[in-house]
Design an enzyme around this catalytic site. Structure first.
Site, PDB file in Angstrom:
ATOM      1  N   HIS A   1       5.407  19.169   3.501  1.00 47.87           N
ATOM      2  CA  HIS A   1       5.153  17.737   3.657  1.00 47.87           C
ATOM      3  C   HIS A   1       6.345  16.945   3.098  1.00 47.87           C
ATOM      4  O   HIS A   1       6.972  17.364   2.127  1.00 47.87           O
ATOM      5  CB  HIS A   1       3.866  17.355   2.924  1.00 47.87           C
ATOM      6  CG  HIS A   1       3.469  15.941   3.183  1.00 47.87           C
ATOM      7  ND1 HIS A   1       3.970  14.893   2.462  1.00 47.87           N
ATOM      8  CD2 HIS A   1       2.650  15.406   4.116  1.00 47.87           C
ATOM      9  CE1 HIS A   1       3.467  13.761   2.934  1.00 47.87           C
ATOM     10  NE2 HIS A   1       2.667  14.044   3.943  1.00 47.87           N
ATOM     11  N   GLU A  59       7.052  14.173  10.619  1.00 47.73           N
ATOM     12  CA  GLU A  59       6.696  13.271   9.517  1.00 47.73           C
ATOM     13  C   GLU A  59       7.969  12.696   8.927  1.00 47.73           C
ATOM     14  O   GLU A  59       8.406  13.149   7.864  1.00 47.73           O
ATOM     15  CB  GLU A  59       5.994  14.092   8.424  1.00 47.73           C
ATOM     16  CG  GLU A  59       4.565  14.388   8.682  1.00 47.73           C
ATOM     17  CD  GLU A  59       3.696  13.705   7.634  1.00 47.73           C
ATOM     18  OE1 GLU A  59       2.514  13.522   7.909  1.00 47.73           O
ATOM     19  OE2 GLU A  59       4.219  13.330   6.562  1.00 47.73           O
TER      20      GLU A  59
HETATM   21  P1  PGA Z   1       0.537   7.703   5.523  1.00 47.90           P
HETATM   22  O1  PGA Z   1       0.799   9.217   5.131  1.00 47.90           O
HETATM   23  O2  PGA Z   1      -0.396   7.723   6.704  1.00 47.90           O
HETATM   24  O3  PGA Z   1      -0.082   7.078   4.304  1.00 47.90           O
HETATM   25  O4  PGA Z   1       1.855   7.124   5.881  1.00 47.90           O
HETATM   26  C1  PGA Z   1       0.936  10.191   6.110  1.00 47.90           C
HETATM   27  C2  PGA Z   1       1.202  11.519   5.471  1.00 47.90           C
HETATM   28  O5  PGA Z   1       1.932  11.535   4.482  1.00 47.90           O
HETATM   29  O6  PGA Z   1       0.692  12.563   5.879  1.00 47.90           O
END
Ligand code: PGA
Length: 256
Positions: free
Chosen positions: A94, A167
């Protein structure tokens, strides 16, 4: 046909008084959606959330895993332990792990991914560039490296054994600062590229590997993200901490 997926990433939020209620609310609110729904709570919540989700269609996931089965690795959690608590999915690499905990060695992450697959857990491998890398025009160089190394020696026989999440570090709500929020247009090229990369690596299977997006997903933008070609679901942080909001997001996904 790939089913759509919505993953709730609770990160380090909530407490024992609220986890069950939130999980129940999500299970009730998404029961008839036809979307695969997954909740990834903090480790100590796994037992409570597992119990709450019994008999529902919502699956459980973990925020991370160690690459070995057991041993003297203080503070880590193994794949067999996660299995015992009913996990089916594991988030790997992540962007917060990459940003705050130095988990940037993609070859180590590949070990974690292989470990998940060995234990019949679905790794959700997160890739994405930082704002600086994006500004320098390095998005695709970074993604290339993260996909090449992170999926090194990762073999699958079925497309649903692996999920890849784009991401971008700059798009995560907690890291976004003053920068602009991502739009569907920002994602089109990336998902075209990621789909091609999956097909190049996994042949026919690559068409059906689920590719998802995470970063500031909410009720107002989820539909536009889901319309991006090649995108099969979302990983939701902040907006997954309210069961009504998250259920609404899932409902919108089911309508696309
Ligand atoms: P967020 O986080 O939707 O708060 O931007 C997404 C994630 O980190 O998986």
């Amino acid at each position: 046909m790939k089913s759509k997926i919505a993953m709730a990433n609770w990160k380090m939020h909530g407490d024992r008084a609220t986890w069950r209620g939130l999980a129940r609310g999500i299970a009730n609110g998404t029961a008839t959606s036809g979307v695969d729904v997954v909740i990834c709570p903090p480790y100590p919540a796994l037992a409570d959330v597992e119990e709450t989700l019994k008999g529902t269609s919502v699956s459980l996931g973990a925020p991370n895993v160690h690459q070995f089965d057991k041993g003297a690795y203080t503070g880590e959690v193994s794949a067999p332990i996660l299995k015992e608590f009913g996990c089916k999915y594991v988030i790997i690499g992540h962007s917060e792990r990459r940003e705050y905990f130095g988990e940037n060695n993609n070859l180590d992450l590949a070990e974690k991914i292989r470990q998940c697959i060995r234990h019949d857990l679905v790794p959700v491998y997160c890739v994405g560039e930082t704002w600086q890398q994006r500004e320098e025009g390095k998005t695709f160089t970074v993604l290339d490296e993260q996909l090449l190394d992170g999926l090194n020696d990762v073999y699958i026989s079925m497309p649903d054994q692996l999920i890849v999440a784009y991401e971008p570090v700059w798009a995560i709500s907690a890291l976004i600062g003053e920068r602009k929020k991502p739009t569907a247009d920002d994602l089109k090229e990336v998902f075209r590229y990621m789909r091609q990369a999956m097909i190049a690596k996994y042949g026919e299977l690559g068409h059906d590997i689920r590719l998802i997006y995470g970063g500031s997903v909410g009720e107002s933008n989820v539909k536009s993200f889901m319309e991006v070609e090649g995108l099969n679901g979302v990983l939701v942080g902040g907006a997954s901490l309210d069961d009504k909001v998250f259920s609404d997001i899932v409902q919108k996904i089911s309508e696309v």
